[in-house]
Scaffold this motif. Sequence first.
Motif, PDB file in Angstrom:
ATOM      1  N   GLU A 169      -4.650  47.683  46.597  1.00  0.00           N
ATOM      2  CA  GLU A 169      -5.105  48.694  47.547  1.00  0.00           C
ATOM      3  C   GLU A 169      -6.583  48.942  47.297  1.00  0.00           C
ATOM      4  OE1 GLU A 169      -2.748  52.163  47.000  1.00  0.00           O
ATOM      5  OE2 GLU A 169      -0.894  51.237  47.745  1.00  0.00           O
ATOM      6  N   LEU A 170      -7.372  49.024  48.363  1.00  0.00           N
ATOM      7  CA  LEU A 170      -8.787  49.352  48.243  1.00  0.00           C
ATOM      8  C   LEU A 170      -8.930  50.839  47.947  1.00  0.00           C
ATOM      9  CD1 LEU A 170     -11.800  48.516  48.571  1.00  0.00           C
ATOM     10  CD2 LEU A 170     -11.587  49.141  50.993  1.00  0.00           C
ATOM     11  N   VAL A 171      -9.618  51.151  46.839  1.00  0.00           N
ATOM     12  CA  VAL A 171      -9.833  52.548  46.455  1.00  0.00           C
ATOM     13  C   VAL A 171     -11.125  53.069  47.070  1.00  0.00           C
ATOM     14  CG1 VAL A 171     -10.245  54.125  44.519  1.00  0.00           C
ATOM     15  CG2 VAL A 171      -8.566  52.278  44.304  1.00  0.00           C
ATOM     16  N   SER A 172     -12.212  52.347  46.858  1.00  0.00           N
ATOM     17  CA  SER A 172     -13.501  52.807  47.375  1.00  0.00           C
ATOM     18  C   SER A 172     -14.535  51.694  47.314  1.00  0.00           C
ATOM     19  CB  SER A 172     -13.997  54.030  46.590  1.00  0.00           C
ATOM     20  OG  SER A 172     -13.986  53.776  45.204  1.00  0.00           O
ATOM     21  N   ARG A 173     -15.643  51.931  47.992  1.00  0.00           N
ATOM     22  CA  ARG A 173     -16.771  51.003  48.016  1.00  0.00           C
ATOM     23  C   ARG A 173     -18.003  51.744  47.513  1.00  0.00           C
ATOM     24  NH1 ARG A 173     -15.910  48.026  53.886  1.00  0.00           N
ATOM     25  NH2 ARG A 173     -13.887  48.954  54.374  1.00  0.00           N
ATOM     26  N   SER A 174     -18.906  51.007  46.880  1.00  0.00           N
ATOM     27  CA  SER A 174     -20.155  51.587  46.397  1.00  0.00           C
ATOM     28  C   SER A 174     -21.323  50.758  46.913  1.00  0.00           C
ATOM     29  CB  SER A 174     -20.179  51.609  44.869  1.00  0.00           C
ATOM     30  OG  SER A 174     -21.463  51.957  44.385  1.00  0.00           O
ATOM     31  N   GLU A 175     -22.438  51.422  47.151  1.00  0.00           N
ATOM     32  CA  GLU A 175     -23.668  50.735  47.533  1.00  0.00           C
ATOM     33  C   GLU A 175     -24.607  50.582  46.329  1.00  0.00           C
ATOM     34  OE1 GLU A 175     -24.530  49.401  50.786  1.00  0.00           O
ATOM     35  OE2 GLU A 175     -22.343  49.555  50.602  1.00  0.00           O
ATOM     36  N   ALA A 176     -24.064  50.674  45.133  1.00  0.00           N
ATOM     37  CA  ALA A 176     -24.886  50.577  43.916  1.00  0.00           C
ATOM     38  C   ALA A 176     -25.691  49.291  43.870  1.00  0.00           C
ATOM     39  CB  ALA A 176     -24.008  50.683  42.674  1.00  0.00           C
ATOM     40  N   ASN A 177     -25.119  48.202  44.391  1.00  0.00           N
ATOM     41  CA  ASN A 177     -25.775  46.902  44.307  1.00  0.00           C
ATOM     42  C   ASN A 177     -26.269  46.400  45.661  1.00  0.00           C
ATOM     43  OD1 ASN A 177     -25.356  46.273  41.386  1.00  0.00           O
ATOM     44  ND2 ASN A 177     -23.228  46.599  41.985  1.00  0.00           N
ATOM     45  N   ALA A 178     -26.471  47.325  46.572  1.00  0.00           N
ATOM     46  CA  ALA A 178     -27.030  46.964  47.882  1.00  0.00           C
ATOM     47  C   ALA A 178     -28.506  46.632  47.753  1.00  0.00           C
ATOM     48  CB  ALA A 178     -26.838  48.117  48.860  1.00  0.00           C
ATOM     49  N   ASN A 179     -28.977  45.729  48.592  1.00  0.00           N
ATOM     50  CA  ASN A 179     -30.406  45.409  48.651  1.00  0.00           C
ATOM     51  C   ASN A 179     -30.805  45.263  50.114  1.00  0.00           C
ATOM     52  OD1 ASN A 179     -33.010  44.482  48.547  1.00  0.00           O
ATOM     53  ND2 ASN A 179     -32.589  42.677  47.304  1.00  0.00           N
ATOM     54  N   PRO A 180     -31.344  46.305  50.729  1.00  0.00           N
ATOM     55  CA  PRO A 180     -31.709  46.251  52.151  1.00  0.00           C
ATOM     56  C   PRO A 180     -32.814  45.249  52.460  1.00  0.00           C
ATOM     57  CG  PRO A 180     -32.514  48.280  51.126  1.00  0.00           C
ATOM     58  CD  PRO A 180     -31.606  47.631  50.129  1.00  0.00           C
ATOM     59  N   LYS A 181     -33.530  44.775  51.436  1.00  0.00           N
ATOM     60  CA  LYS A 181     -34.580  43.774  51.666  1.00  0.00           C
ATOM     61  C   LYS A 181     -34.004  42.395  51.953  1.00  0.00           C
ATOM     62  CE  LYS A 181     -37.947  45.976  48.559  1.00  0.00           C
ATOM     63  NZ  LYS A 181     -38.759  45.759  47.317  1.00  0.00           N
ATOM     64  N   ASP A 182     -32.735  42.193  51.628  1.00  0.00           N
ATOM     65  CA  ASP A 182     -32.111  40.884  51.788  1.00  0.00           C
ATOM     66  C   ASP A 182     -31.431  40.791  53.145  1.00  0.00           C
ATOM     67  OD1 ASP A 182     -30.898  38.429  51.473  1.00  0.00           O
ATOM     68  OD2 ASP A 182     -29.332  39.175  50.114  1.00  0.00           O
ATOM     69  N   ASP A 183     -31.972  39.936  54.018  1.00  0.00           N
ATOM     70  CA  ASP A 183     -31.357  39.760  55.340  1.00  0.00           C
ATOM     71  C   ASP A 183     -30.284  38.678  55.330  1.00  0.00           C
ATOM     72  OD1 ASP A 183     -32.737  37.345  55.295  1.00  0.00           O
ATOM     73  OD2 ASP A 183     -34.092  37.853  56.950  1.00  0.00           O
ATOM     74  N   THR A 184     -30.044  38.045  54.172  1.00  0.00           N
ATOM     75  CA  THR A 184     -29.013  37.027  53.918  1.00  0.00           C
ATOM     76  C   THR A 184     -29.267  35.703  54.640  1.00  0.00           C
ATOM     77  OG1 THR A 184     -27.395  37.549  55.671  1.00  0.00           O
ATOM     78  CG2 THR A 184     -27.347  38.920  53.662  1.00  0.00           C
ATOM     79  N   ASP A 185     -30.396  35.564  55.300  1.00  0.00           N
ATOM     80  CA  ASP A 185     -30.705  34.347  56.069  1.00  0.00           C
ATOM     81  C   ASP A 185     -31.773  33.559  55.325  1.00  0.00           C
ATOM     82  OD1 ASP A 185     -30.974  32.392  57.966  1.00  0.00           O
ATOM     83  OD2 ASP A 185     -32.061  33.638  59.397  1.00  0.00           O
ATOM     84  N   HIS A 186     -31.361  32.611  54.487  1.00  0.00           N
ATOM     85  CA  HIS A 186     -32.287  31.859  53.650  1.00  0.00           C
ATOM     86  C   HIS A 186     -31.954  30.366  53.688  1.00  0.00           C
ATOM     87  CE1 HIS A 186     -33.096  35.875  52.275  1.00  0.00           C
ATOM     88  NE2 HIS A 186     -31.909  35.982  51.710  1.00  0.00           N
ATOM     89  N   PRO A 187     -32.945  29.505  53.515  1.00  0.00           N
ATOM     90  CA  PRO A 187     -32.728  28.064  53.663  1.00  0.00           C
ATOM     91  C   PRO A 187     -31.697  27.488  52.698  1.00  0.00           C
ATOM     92  CG  PRO A 187     -34.892  28.527  52.710  1.00  0.00           C
ATOM     93  CD  PRO A 187     -34.354  29.815  53.240  1.00  0.00           C
ATOM     94  N   ASN A 188     -31.613  28.023  51.501  1.00  0.00           N
ATOM     95  CA  ASN A 188     -30.641  27.545  50.513  1.00  0.00           C
ATOM     96  C   ASN A 188     -29.630  28.630  50.157  1.00  0.00           C
ATOM     97  OD1 ASN A 188     -31.715  24.850  50.127  1.00  0.00           O
ATOM     98  ND2 ASN A 188     -33.444  25.848  49.121  1.00  0.00           N
ATOM     99  N   GLY A 189     -29.290  29.436  51.142  1.00  0.00           N
ATOM    100  CA  GLY A 189     -28.310  30.479  50.931  1.00  0.00           C
ATOM    101  C   GLY A 189     -28.758  31.465  49.869  1.00  0.00           C
ATOM    102  N   VAL A 190     -27.783  32.060  49.189  1.00  0.00           N
ATOM    103  CA  VAL A 190     -28.086  33.064  48.184  1.00  0.00           C
ATOM    104  C   VAL A 190     -28.889  32.487  47.020  1.00  0.00           C
ATOM    105  CG1 VAL A 190     -25.970  32.730  46.848  1.00  0.00           C
ATOM    106  CG2 VAL A 190     -27.076  34.970  46.888  1.00  0.00           C
ATOM    107  N   TRP A 191     -28.788  31.166  46.831  1.00  0.00           N
ATOM    108  CA  TRP A 191     -29.482  30.522  45.710  1.00  0.00           C
ATOM    109  C   TRP A 191     -30.990  30.402  45.953  1.00  0.00           C
ATOM    110  CZ3 TRP A 191     -24.978  28.726  48.001  1.00  0.00           C
ATOM    111  CH2 TRP A 191     -23.822  28.997  47.272  1.00  0.00           C
ATOM    112  N   THR A 192     -31.423  30.808  47.137  1.00  0.00           N
ATOM    113  CA  THR A 192     -32.863  30.865  47.422  1.00  0.00           C
ATOM    114  C   THR A 192     -33.519  31.991  46.619  1.00  0.00           C
ATOM    115  OG1 THR A 192     -32.357  30.154  49.693  1.00  0.00           O
ATOM    116  CG2 THR A 192     -34.562  31.042  49.289  1.00  0.00           C
ATOM    117  N   LEU A 193     -32.751  33.043  46.388  1.00  0.00           N
ATOM    118  CA  LEU A 193     -33.260  34.266  45.751  1.00  0.00           C
ATOM    119  C   LEU A 193     -33.160  34.191  44.231  1.00  0.00           C
ATOM    120  CD1 LEU A 193     -31.594  36.917  48.095  1.00  0.00           C
ATOM    121  CD2 LEU A 193     -33.923  36.009  48.225  1.00  0.00           C
TER     122      LEU A 193
END
Length: 289
Positions: A228-252
């Motif tokens: 069961e999902l208890v809750s979500r946190s934005e502790a590890n959010a990064n609004p600077k990341d638009d997720t659109d990169h040439p080599n996926g997440v490994w670009t960062l």
Amino acid sequence: MRLQTTLLAALLASPLAFAGDTNSTAADAKPASESAPTGIEMVLAGDWRSDEDRQRDQYRHPVQTLSFFGIKADDTVVEITPGGGWYAEILAPLLRDHGHYVAAVWDDRIEGQPAYRYKLNAALRERFASDEAVYGKPDVRVFDPKAPDFGPSDSADAVLTFRNAHNWVADDTGAAYFKAFFNVLKPGGTLGVVDHRAKSGTDLETMKKSGYLTEALVIGLATEAGFELVSRSEANANPKDDTDHPNGVWTLPPSMRHDEADHEKYRAIGESDRMTLRFVKPKKAVPAH
């Protein structure tokens, strides 16, 4: 005199020393300057941590993350594939005196796996063996990646996985992993998941290629396994990341797979935007089939 033999030992003398208030979210957490240091904050100050690892605290937010997951110093915690050991060097000392840290790693006896798995396993074992005063005696527990099993049923208080789920999705083994998490956890136990977050509606093939997963996909895997999902946190959010990169997440960072000319652009973004999800195994649990 080393920190872990003085201040850390004193703080962890009580099994109630832990990451923070388990009822608060990252948004509720007070800055360290406004309250006494928690167990996790003392561990983060340990002199066994490298400068490189400390620099990642700003992206991985271990105080907020472990507090959100409700980790206590007397818990039995299974960390799935610790990799380079970034969280292992925090969790093992935190659990050293009153808890039990389990590092679940790929079974070295199985031939034909990617070379990095053998190297990471060897490095992790060497790290633990090099300083028992810091790490205690962690349990390095091997599993078959094609048929994961993380230990006796109903034996762990928490299972934690950091930036791993995208690999299982790419290998089409996600369902097997989540069922194994469910099995090893005690009723009422916590599953904590941190992973790279795709935009809602991203298709499966794009997720597999980019390393970013939608929250809906991860929640679906967990709930199908019986969580069961208890809750979500934005502790590890990064609004600077638009997720659109040439080599996926490994670009960062920390991978930084990109053209040299783009180095500063991606360094400025920092590590990926990440979901942080807390699930529970119901106390009267019947796993999905």
